[in-house]
Motif scaffolding. Structure first.
Motif, short mmCIF file in Angstrom:
data_model
loop_
_atom_site.label_atom_id
_atom_site.label_comp_id
_atom_site.label_asym_id
_atom_site.label_seq_id
_atom_site.Cartn_x
_atom_site.Cartn_y
_atom_site.Cartn_z
N TYR A 1 0.81 -1.21 0.00
CA TYR A 1 0.00 0.00 0.00
C TYR A 1 0.85 1.26 0.00
N VAL A 2 1.73 1.40 0.98
CA VAL A 2 2.53 2.62 1.11
C VAL A 2 3.53 2.74 -0.05
N GLY A 3 4.21 1.65 -0.37
CA GLY A 3 5.22 1.70 -1.42
C GLY A 3 4.63 2.03 -2.78
N LEU A 4 3.49 1.44 -3.08
CA LEU A 4 2.87 1.64 -4.39
C LEU A 4 2.37 3.07 -4.55
N VAL A 5 1.73 3.59 -3.52
CA VAL A 5 1.25 4.97 -3.58
C VAL A 5 2.43 5.94 -3.65
N THR A 6 3.45 5.70 -2.84
CA THR A 6 4.64 6.56 -2.84
C THR A 6 5.32 6.56 -4.20
N GLY A 7 5.53 5.36 -4.75
CA GLY A 7 6.21 5.26 -6.05
C GLY A 7 5.42 5.91 -7.16
N ALA A 8 4.10 5.64 -7.21
CA ALA A 8 3.27 6.19 -8.28
C ALA A 8 3.20 7.72 -8.20
N CYS A 9 3.07 8.26 -7.00
CA CYS A 9 2.95 9.71 -6.85
C CYS A 9 4.25 10.43 -7.18
N PHE A 10 5.38 9.87 -6.76
CA PHE A 10 6.66 10.51 -7.12
C PHE A 10 6.91 10.41 -8.62
N ALA A 11 6.47 9.32 -9.25
CA ALA A 11 6.59 9.21 -10.71
C ALA A 11 5.70 10.24 -11.39
N GLU A 12 4.53 10.46 -10.84
CA GLU A 12 3.60 11.45 -11.38
C GLU A 12 4.21 12.85 -11.36
N LEU A 13 5.13 13.08 -10.44
CA LEU A 13 5.81 14.38 -10.34
C LEU A 13 7.02 14.49 -11.26
N GLY A 14 7.25 13.46 -12.08
CA GLY A 14 8.32 13.52 -13.07
C GLY A 14 9.58 12.78 -12.70
N ASN A 15 9.62 12.15 -11.54
CA ASN A 15 10.80 11.38 -11.15
C ASN A 15 10.80 10.03 -11.85
N HIS A 16 11.98 9.40 -11.90
CA HIS A 16 12.09 8.04 -12.41
C HIS A 16 12.12 7.09 -11.21
#
Length: 462
Positions: free
Chosen positions: A10-25
């Protein structure tokens, strides 16, 4: 920025998806190969509004990838988040084995300076342990690399996680390095716009903040649940009391809704873990013990109400249950009140027909198959299917589609017109005016034993 997230729950998936949405790899690493295989196909292991399209979009844009081998931890990562589970162990303390394993893998693979972030909810002092494990692994490799360990606890509400991540009311960061501070500022400023809502503090302070916050919220819930029991005994309506005390600016209205007990992955385990931390440090956790005890008892209030109406033996009674998840907006059934209700009802001989907008699939996996095979439990595909020939509706989770039920349709389906409202979602006057018996949580019902014949007496009289 190049980011690695260890753990695709839960935490990892939301964290990863949201940081990717901000343009990070972002590279999400999880040892569960089937989970990773599904994620690569766009199949998520959890239900969270808005998360699936965000994951798929960022995978298509090449900003988000999923791997199952720790050897694939990005060597050029600027930030590595540890977002693995910390479930309760047999004593109630947080089980930190997965955090330490993540730290070992980080030490075995990093090749440049990076910031290691504890995103998991971890006991106070965990950052020091993570630091030591990484150093041990680097020594085995004959390397002397600089790195910093930071505490950045998550405050995501299931069902509103993306909103909470992208528009947080605060970000807590515990660190001791100016270099790490600069990187964490760069990471979070795009969603905060200004640094005022980032609170930097000592690492241990940040670790404790997470536990204290969840324990405070659990305490407010348990306090109101206890007041609801008292109100019911004294003929007082807890809803009016809630409005009255919530209007006090010193108290506020948040987390004052009484119900049938809290559940989920955070409050129960975090309160237990804080109890253990207190005991191990010579502090008697009187309040926390009371919070746990009240929540345990509160989950039995609904079954007790049903017994008060139908009698100890529920053979021949069919209950239509609305809501299985521990709260609306998620399919998470961990320590949900529905589990206690269903088990107790079936143990007493009742049949249960249950519906949930998101958690039916989860229920089918975690509830005993013999209940379904024997016909004691039926999981339905529509909320009104759960009411066919039911003797009562039991509302357990306050999903929005349950807010304004079709009373006429309910009467055409149900055998008896009784509603047990475990979340005080309905107005008792409106429900009773529609011809239903109504039993809420602390609504001033001093004598709620039915005056009418019991189901078995009624059947016998026919």
């Amino acid at each position: 920025m190049n980011i690695t997230v260890i753990g695709a729950g839960y935490v990892g998936l939301v964290t990863g998806a949201c940081f990717a949405e901000l343009g990070n790899h972002v590279t999400c690493v999880d040892v569960n190969e089937s989970k990773i295989a599904n994620l690569k196909k766009g199949i998520l292991p959890i239900y969270e509004p808005g998360l699936e399209p965000m994951v798929i979009s960022n995978m298509n844009e090449g900003r988000l990838q999923f791997v199952s081998s720790m050897s694939e931890i990005a060597a050029d990562s600027h930030v590595i988040f540890i977002a693995v589970g910390t479930p309760s162990d047999k004593d109630g303390a947080a089980d930190i084995q997965y955090v330490l394993e993540a730290a070992r893998n980080i030490g075995a693979h990093i090749s440049q300076y990076c910031v290691v972030v504890d995103k998991s909810t971890v006991p106070v002092g965990m950052a020091d342990q993570v630091d030591n494990v990484i150093r041990e692994e680097l020594q085995k490799r004959g390397l002397s690399l600089r790195f910093d360990v930071v505490s950045n606890p998550e405050f995501l509400r299931e069902g509103a996680a993306i909103e909470d991540f992208m528009r947080p009311d605060r970000v807590i960061i515990g660190l001791e390095s100016n270099n790490a501070k600069s990187i964490m500022l760069d990471l979070y400023l795009p969603i905060l716009r200004s640094p005022e809502r980032i609170y930097f503090m000592n690492v241990k302070d940040a670790e404790m903040t997470k536990y204290a916050a969840n324990a405070m919220l659990a305490t407010r819930i348990s306090f109101m649940n206890e007041m609801s029991v008292l109100c019911e005994r004294m003929g007082v309506d807890i809803e009016n009391v809630r409005i009255g005390i919530g209007s006090d600016t010193r108290i506020g209205s948040a987390f004052l809704n009484p119900g049938c007990g809290y559940g989920g992955s955070c409050f129960p385990k975090d309160v237990r873990a804080l109890v253990k931390m207190a005991e191990r440090n010579g502090v008697a956790p009187y309040i926390l013990h009371a919070v746990e005890k009240r929540n345990f008892e509160q989950k039995r209030v609904l079954p007790d109400k049903i017994v008060n109406v139908f009698g100890e033996d529920l053979t021949g009674v069919t209950l239509g249950v609305w809501g299985l998840s521990f709260k609306p907006g998620t399919d998470d059934m961990r320590e949900a009140s529905s589990l206690v209700l269903i088990e107790e009802a079936i143990r007493r001989g009742a049949c249960v027909q249950a519906y949930d907008p998101a958690a039916v699939g989860v229920a089918g996996r975690i509830l005993p198959s013999e209940w379904m095979d024997s016909g004691k439990l039926k999981l339905t595909g529509h909320q009104y299917d759960a009411l066919k020939d039911a003797d009562a509706l039991v509302l357990v989770t306050e999903w929005k589609p349950f807010c304004y039920p079709d009373m006429t349709a309910m009467k055409n389906l149900m055998r008896q017109f009784i509603i047990f409202d475990g979340r005080n979602q309905y107005d008792p006057k409106h429900i009773r005016a529609a011809g239903f018996e109504y039993y809420g949580m602390g609504r001033g019902e001093v004598n709620y034993k039915r005056a009418a014949l019991s189901l078995r007496e009624a059947v016998g009289a026919e």
